[in-house]
Write a protein that holds these residues in place. Structure first.
Motif, PDB file in Angstrom:
ATOM      1  N   SER A  59       0.843  -1.243  -0.195  1.00 22.21           N
ATOM      2  CA  SER A  59       0.124  -0.139  -0.068  1.00 22.21           C
ATOM      3  C   SER A  59       1.018   1.398  -0.083  1.00 22.21           C
ATOM      4  N   VAL A  60       1.708   1.310  -0.892  1.00 23.52           N
ATOM      5  CA  VAL A  60       2.881   2.371  -0.820  1.00 23.52           C
ATOM      6  C   VAL A  60       2.292   3.491  -1.823  1.00 23.52           C
ATOM      7  N   PRO A  61       2.162   4.722  -1.256  1.00 24.47           N
ATOM      8  CA  PRO A  61       1.928   5.642  -2.381  1.00 24.47           C
ATOM      9  C   PRO A  61       2.423   5.793  -3.567  1.00 24.47           C
ATOM     10  N   SER A  62       1.874   6.182  -4.738  1.00 22.72           N
ATOM     11  CA  SER A  62       2.240   6.085  -6.070  1.00 22.72           C
ATOM     12  C   SER A  62       3.580   6.893  -6.280  1.00 22.72           C
ATOM     13  N   ARG A  63       3.836   7.963  -5.370  1.00 20.96           N
ATOM     14  CA  ARG A  63       4.905   8.793  -5.510  1.00 20.96           C
ATOM     15  C   ARG A  63       6.250   7.948  -5.471  1.00 20.96           C
ATOM     16  N   PHE A  64       6.012   6.909  -4.976  1.00 20.09           N
ATOM     17  CA  PHE A  64       7.369   5.770  -5.031  1.00 20.09           C
ATOM     18  C   PHE A  64       7.204   4.738  -6.078  1.00 20.09           C
ATOM     19  N   SER A  65       7.794   4.779  -6.923  1.00 17.14           N
ATOM     20  CA  SER A  65       7.744   3.772  -7.980  1.00 17.14           C
ATOM     21  C   SER A  65       9.011   2.893  -8.076  1.00 17.14           C
ATOM     22  N   PRO A  66       8.892   1.581  -7.747  1.00 19.15           N
ATOM     23  CA  PRO A  66      10.161   0.882  -7.790  1.00 19.15           C
ATOM     24  C   PRO A  66      10.152   0.262  -9.197  1.00 19.15           C
ATOM     25  N   GLU A  67      11.365  -0.135  -9.632  1.00 14.75           N
ATOM     26  CA  GLU A  67      11.866  -0.731 -10.771  1.00 14.75           C
ATOM     27  C   GLU A  67      12.894  -1.681 -10.672  1.00 14.75           C
ATOM     28  N   CYS A  68      12.765  -2.889 -11.171  1.00 13.35           N
ATOM     29  CA  CYS A  68      13.768  -4.057 -10.939  1.00 13.35           C
ATOM     30  C   CYS A  68      14.017  -4.595 -12.502  1.00 13.35           C
ATOM     31  N   PRO A  69      15.320  -4.085 -12.920  1.00 13.37           N
ATOM     32  CA  PRO A  69      15.554  -4.638 -14.326  1.00 13.37           C
ATOM     33  C   PRO A  69      16.168  -6.015 -14.271  1.00 13.37           C
ATOM     34  N   ASN A  70      16.750  -6.332 -13.148  1.00 12.16           N
ATOM     35  CA  ASN A  70      17.128  -7.748 -13.204  1.00 12.16           C
ATOM     36  C   ASN A  70      17.302  -8.258 -11.552  1.00 12.16           C
ATOM     37  N   SER A  71      17.900  -9.419 -11.471  1.00 15.75           N
ATOM     38  CA  SER A  71      17.773 -10.014  -9.886  1.00 15.75           C
ATOM     39  C   SER A  71      18.736  -9.011  -9.284  1.00 15.75           C
ATOM     40  N   SER A  72      19.893  -8.379  -9.941  1.00 21.42           N
ATOM     41  CA  SER A  72      20.835  -7.747  -8.868  1.00 21.42           C
ATOM     42  C   SER A  72      20.768  -6.189  -8.629  1.00 21.42           C
ATOM     43  N   HIS A  73      19.729  -5.797  -9.222  1.00 23.29           N
ATOM     44  CA  HIS A  73      19.615  -4.164  -9.188  1.00 23.29           C
ATOM     45  C   HIS A  73      18.093  -3.892  -9.074  1.00 23.29           C
ATOM     46  N   LEU A  74      17.843  -2.934  -7.971  1.00 22.97           N
ATOM     47  CA  LEU A  74      16.795  -2.445  -7.632  1.00 22.97           C
ATOM     48  C   LEU A  74      16.729  -0.711  -7.397  1.00 22.97           C
ATOM     49  N   LEU A  76      14.476   2.939  -6.917  1.00 29.83           N
ATOM     50  CA  LEU A  76      13.361   3.500  -6.298  1.00 29.83           C
ATOM     51  C   LEU A  76      13.101   4.826  -6.817  1.00 29.83           C
ATOM     52  N   HIS A  77      12.226   5.237  -7.455  1.00 27.14           N
ATOM     53  CA  HIS A  77      12.037   6.456  -8.289  1.00 27.14           C
ATOM     54  C   HIS A  77      11.031   7.315  -7.542  1.00 27.14           C
TER      55      HIS A  77
END
Lengths: 113, 112
Positions: A59-74, A76-77
């Motif tokens: 239930s995280v607000p949409s002003r936080f946007s995660p991205e996981c391009p591969n298993s090694s990188h994450l 948080l926009h």
């Protein structure tokens, strides 16, 4: 600490800025996590990724946007944050989800002005 | 309601002394309980993890106990050192779900 790295370590941003937090794990893990740690409050799980797929959005607000391009990188926009979003943002990784031990990065200290 | 409560909130002890930190939980169904140590400005580091069938687990001078019947855990630190000054966090996870419940932590200050 070199197992999970986070950049930047400190970030000050205005409410209208857009920034990104980066996390990288060198442990060969398949699961990655974002947590928020505010002063005098328990750690709050924000997002969980397993094999690059998001499995949990707490239930995280949409002003936080995660991205996981591969298993090694994450990533948080961040955009249009509020002062109450100021906190320590921790990234963690684990071999898998469930009972596997999580390894945490050093965190990014975020201040929203 | 799933909750994890830790006590005391903060603790000051002299170097060389022992101390015990408490964790009570209402999380169900229980999967495992972990204790983490978090130094100021750093990420948490795992000390122990215990499943339902484990009563005691040690990691050097740290000994964790678990009573699954009363839903209580304790972390005992023996012969404290200055480097033990940190926050200690209890985390309980739910069986079959990727859910974790964190306590607010106990801030330990070991003084010379």
């Amino acid at each position: 600490e070199t197992g999970v790295t986070q950049t930047p370590r400190h970030l000050v941003m205005g409410m209208t800025n857009k920034k990104s937090l980066k996390c990288e794990q060198h442990l060969g893990h398949n699961a990655m996590y974002w947590y928020k740690q505010s002063a005098k409050k328990p750690l709050e799980l924000m997002f969980v990724y397993n094999f690059k797929e998001q499995t949990e959005n707490n239930s995280v607000p949409s002003r936080f946007s995660p991205e996981c391009p591969n298993s090694s990188h994450l990533f948080l926009h961040l955009h249009t944050l509020q002062p109450e979003d100021s906190a320590l943002y921790l990234c963690a990784s684990s071999q898998g989800t469930g009972s596997y031990e999580q390894y945490f990065g050093p965190g990014t200290r975020l201040t929203v002005t | 309601k799933n909750q994890v409560e830790q006590s005391p909130q903060s603790l000051i002890i002299l170097e060389g002394k022992n101390c015990t930190l408490q964790c009570n939980y209402t999380v169900s169904p229980f999967s495992n309980l972990r204790w983490y140590k978090q130094d100021t400005g750093r990420g948490p580091v795992s000390l122990t993890i215990m499943t339902f069938s484990e009563n005691t687990k040690s990691n050097g001078r740290y000994t964790a106990t678990l009573d699954a019947d009363t839903k209580q855990s304790s972390l005992h630190i023996t012969a404290s050192q200055l480097s033990d000054s940190a926050s200690y966090i209890c985390v309980v996870s739910v069986e079959n779900f990727n859910k974790f419940y964190f306590g607010s932590g106990t801030k330990l200050n070991v003084k010379p």
